[in-house]
Design an enzyme around this catalytic site. Structure first.
Site, short mmCIF file in Angstrom:
data_model
loop_
_atom_site.label_atom_id
_atom_site.label_comp_id
_atom_site.label_asym_id
_atom_site.label_seq_id
_atom_site.Cartn_x
_atom_site.Cartn_y
_atom_site.Cartn_z
N HIS A 174 0.81 -1.22 0.00
CA HIS A 174 0.00 0.00 0.00
C HIS A 174 0.84 1.27 0.00
CE1 HIS A 174 -4.05 -1.81 0.78
NE2 HIS A 174 -3.26 -2.83 1.07
N ASP A 386 3.17 9.45 -0.93
CA ASP A 386 2.06 8.63 -0.46
C ASP A 386 1.85 7.49 -1.44
OD1 ASP A 386 0.27 8.27 1.58
OD2 ASP A 386 -0.75 10.18 1.29
#
Length: 498
Positions: A174, A386
């Site tokens: 992720h 991110d």
């Protein structure tokens, strides 16, 4: 061979166990992007979630009470919940240590923040082996597809293999995967890379992350090569063939859009608007973390007020910071830095009837969060790096009047999908972000609608179910609908120590 049950494995279970106001133990839905993404996928399909409960509950609850809570959680979530017990020292050195003092900063290109303590690696191995044993005891080779998530559990497939346990396994990262010159700083780089190559399928958020991984494999694994193009390629080594793909995670667009239009959200949004009238609201929502770029964002907002004085009294920033890793000195320092900046900026620019920054340090409930998404005209999403950033997608899904503007860091994984409709910024460029704030606040209504319609169409098309189906189709040639709907599986009682 078709899989009949999907087993998800992550560091944390999808529920939170704590005490209510009466001192009674209770369960609550978990928070975070992974739970938000996979909850709708497992629900009522006989699925199973394996993970750590988040605290050492075996020392606080008897076995029967804990089992009763887990069964209640299984009924409420619609899938089985199987816990992994961790000791206090394992939590300290596997989770806070190796996972969050080594892999987290390293994979976010912040190697200077790493603490390469050798003891962390031993505990990381130990806990991954513990997770693998729970997986082995609660899954079947013929029925289960085991989907393991994120950087805390990279070694699970290798541990299963070393135990002689055969399972079909996939791994999804992720967070970003670092480039070669960053990854090679990791003392255990070969072990981590070899462990990732034990999965049948390894998934990444972006093409960039997959390319970084492939570069590391080519340079560090002898006689390896990559075959194929497109979103899935084959990585061939002397030992095996591994599929490596790009699968950008998303949200349940329909659920967010519909809930944003409910009476409860509208009423809460009206209260926010009534308390902050006659101004445009700019929204930042972040977990407390140094990768989110919150101090730089505050400086950029102050720069916008300085260089564009007509924004004063006309715009306010609502910055929500969700507490994270409380008690960790580095995070406490970051919290103090943010609060000092908020005080300094408000002290400088506040006028009667107008405060530049409204700072909220707590978690928002679902209705509150949706109401802020509905009320705020601009979302300021500026992480330094991110994996994806689902807040950007949630904001767009909830902008049901198509009047919102998304300002997005080019270093967020979501940038690859949303750059056509968002205002893209470099979060390190304070004046550049300030210019984007000014552009967003003065943007014509027609351009706002055009940009947001484009963003919402893209997110609606590439939603969470498409993400899951893409991964599962690549992994086992099945789609989500082919996993049968069934009653939840009650987990086996957990032994005192595994």
């Amino acid at each position: 061979m078709k899989a009949t049950r999907l087993t998800v494995v992550s560091n944390r279970l999808a529920i939170i166990v704590d005490k209510n106001e009466d001192g009674q133990w209770q369960i609550r839905p978990g928070s975070g992007g992974l739970v938000t993404a996979l909850g709708p996928v497992l629900r009522d399909r006989g699925g199973q979630w394996i993970g750590w409960l988040g605290s050492n509950f075996q020392e606080m609850l008897d076995e029967a009470s804990l089992q009763e809570l887990l069964e209640q959680g299984s009924r409420e979530t619609g899938y089985s919940l199987t816990p992994v017990h961790l000791t206090g020292e394992e939590i300290e050195k596997y989770y806070f240590g190796f996972s969050n003092e080594i892999l987290w900063p390293l994979f976010h290109d912040l190697a200077s923040r790493c603490n390469f303590d050798p003891s962390y690696w031993r505990y990381y191995q130990q806990v991954n082996d513990k997770f693998a044993r729970v997986v082995a005891e609660n899954t079947l080779e013929e029925e289960d597809y085991v989907w393991i998530h994120d950087y805390q559990l990279i070694l699970v497939a290798a541990c299963l293999e070393e135990m002689g346990v055969r399972r079909r396994t996939g791994f999804f990262l992720h967070i970003p995967f670092p480039p070669l010159d960053g990854f090679i700083r990791l003392p255990w780089r070969f072990q981590i890379l070899e462990a990732l190559l034990r999965y049948d399928l390894v998934g990444f958020q972006t093409v960039r992350d997959r390319r970084n991984f492939m570069d590391c494999v080519r340079m560090l694994i002898p006689d390896s090569r990559v075959v194929g193009h497109g979103h899935v390629a084959r990585c061939l080594t002397s030992k095996r063939e591994v599929l490596v793909g790009t699968f950008p995670i998303s949200i349940d667009y329909k659920q967010f859009a519909e809930f944003a239009g409910t009476r409860e959200v509208q009423d809460e949004a009206w209260i926010i608007h009534a308390n902050l009238p006659e101004r445009q609201l700019i929204l930042g929502v972040d977990r407390l973390d140094y990768t989110k770029g919150i101090p730089l964002r505050l400086m950029a907002f102050a720069n916008a007020l300085e260089r564009y004085p007509h924004l004063r009294r006309k715009a306010s920033l609502v910055q929500v910071v969700v507490p994270s890793r409380e008690g960790v000195p580095e995070y406490e320092t970051l919290k103090s830095e943010i609060e000092q900046l908020v005080g300094k900026i408000n002290g400088r620019f506040t006028e009667v009837g107008w405060t530049p920054i409204h700072y909220i340090y707590r978690s928002l409930n679902r209705i509150e969060l949706m109401a802020y998404y509905r009320t705020c005209e601009v979302a300021l999403i500026t992480p330094l790096k991110d994996g994806m950033n689902l807040v950007a997608k949630e904001f767009c899904a909830c902008s049901i009047e198509n009047n919102g503007v998304l300002i997005l860091s080019e270093f967020a994984g979501a940038a690859a999908q949303l750059h056509h409709g968002a205002l893209m910024v470099n979060p390190y460029d304070i004046e550049g972000v300030a210019d984007a704030i000014h552009q967003a606040c003065t943007m014509e209504e027609g351009e706002r609608h055009m940009r947001m319609e484009k963003l919402r169409r893209s997110i609606q098309r590439y939603d969470i179910f498409r993400w899951v189906n893409a991964f599962l189709h690549t992994a086992v040639h099945q789609h989500l609908d082919e996993f049968p709907q069934a009653e939840f599986f009650v987990p086996k009682p957990m032994p005192a120590e595994i």
